[in-house]
Design a protein around this motif. Structure first.
Motif: not given
Length: 268
Positions: A213-232
């Motif tokens: 997520y860092g290499e993709l230039g995504l802000p830190a809060p999106l790391a949590r949001g995308l984890f939630l999306l995945s784990r769902s």
């Protein structure tokens, strides 16, 4: 349109979706042009970030989402969803219950790790070496907690998801698709945590996806949001499996096992 109508229209003004009778546009693109032409991972990027991801960005994001999908009923979010669905709650409620268990401790380490990696990158930009920056940040974290977000695992001596994810990042760095600074920072943290006389503490899934997520230039809060999306996805799969079992009111322990009684302070 009257002033009051305009005020109401502006209340939820958004650049993401426009609807009108017979029309749905996402970020200016009619939905009918996206259906059948845009993959789901590309759609996630398009909706959340905006624009069309490159093939390399799509590959990295997809890998991160796939890797974090599930970790079995030992994970509280999965166990909660399975218990909830046996109480007569629909799949939506069971999934929501599981997702709501994902907080700072269970589900938030990826976001925390991106912040930590960004800190190391900033220190290196100010003249520190990778190793000095990593050691200093690890020491700061250890003064507050025994845990360094994104590193170590309560179950796996070495997280099986680490190597394939970092391998994909390394390939993307070699091809010039991502800068590689977050990868450098994460590897420096592993070195800082691999000290003489101590058990090595390699990256876990949160650390490896934080690198992506860092290499993709995504802000830190999106790391949590995308984890939630995945784990769902995993939460849904487990809730659906449990629902089909026919078991009712399934608790956290088998009925033959009773929690130990621990006497508390005497009253009054």
């Amino acid at each position: 349109m009257t002033t009051s109508d305009d005020e109401a229209a502006q209340w939820w003004a958004t650049s993401i979706t426009r609807i009108a009778p017979g029309e749905i546009d996402h970020r200016g693109v009619p939905v009918e042009e996206l259906i059948g032409r845009t993959g789901f991972v590309e759609m996630i990027w398009f909706m959340v970030v905006g624009g069309t991801p490159t093939p390399s960005q799509t590959r990295l994001l997809e890998a991160a989402l796939v890797a974090a999908t599930d970790h079995g009923p030992q994970a509280p979010s999965i166990a909660i969803a399975r218990m909830t669905v046996t109480c007569g709650v629909g799949l939506n409620g069971a999934v929501a219950s599981g997702v709501n268990a994902l907080g700072d401790v269970h589900g938030g380490a990826g976001e925390q790790c991106v912040v930590m990696l960004d800190d190391a990158i900033a220190r290196v930009a100010d003249g520190e070496s990778w190793d000095d920056a990593a050691v200093a940040i690890v020491d700061e974290h250890r003064r507050r907690s025994a845990y360094v977000p994104g590193f170590g695992h309560r179950f796996h001596p070495r997280d099986p998801r680490r190597d394939p994810l970092l391998g994909l990042v390394s390939e993307a760095v070699a091809s010039g698709d991502v800068p590689g600074r977050h990868l450098e920072a994460a590897l420096a943290f592993e070195r800082a945590l691999d000290r003489p006389g101590r058990r090595p503490v390699p990256m876990n899934i949160d650390g490896a996806t934080a690198v992506i997520y860092g290499e993709l230039g995504l802000p830190a809060p999106l790391a949590r949001g995308l984890f939630l999306l995945s784990r769902s996805v995993g939460i849904l799969a487990h809730a659906w499996e449990e629902r089909q079992s026919g078991v009712r009111n399934k608790g956290p322990l088998p009925r033959t096992v009773l929690p130990a009684y621990r006497p508390g302070p005497e009253a009054g």
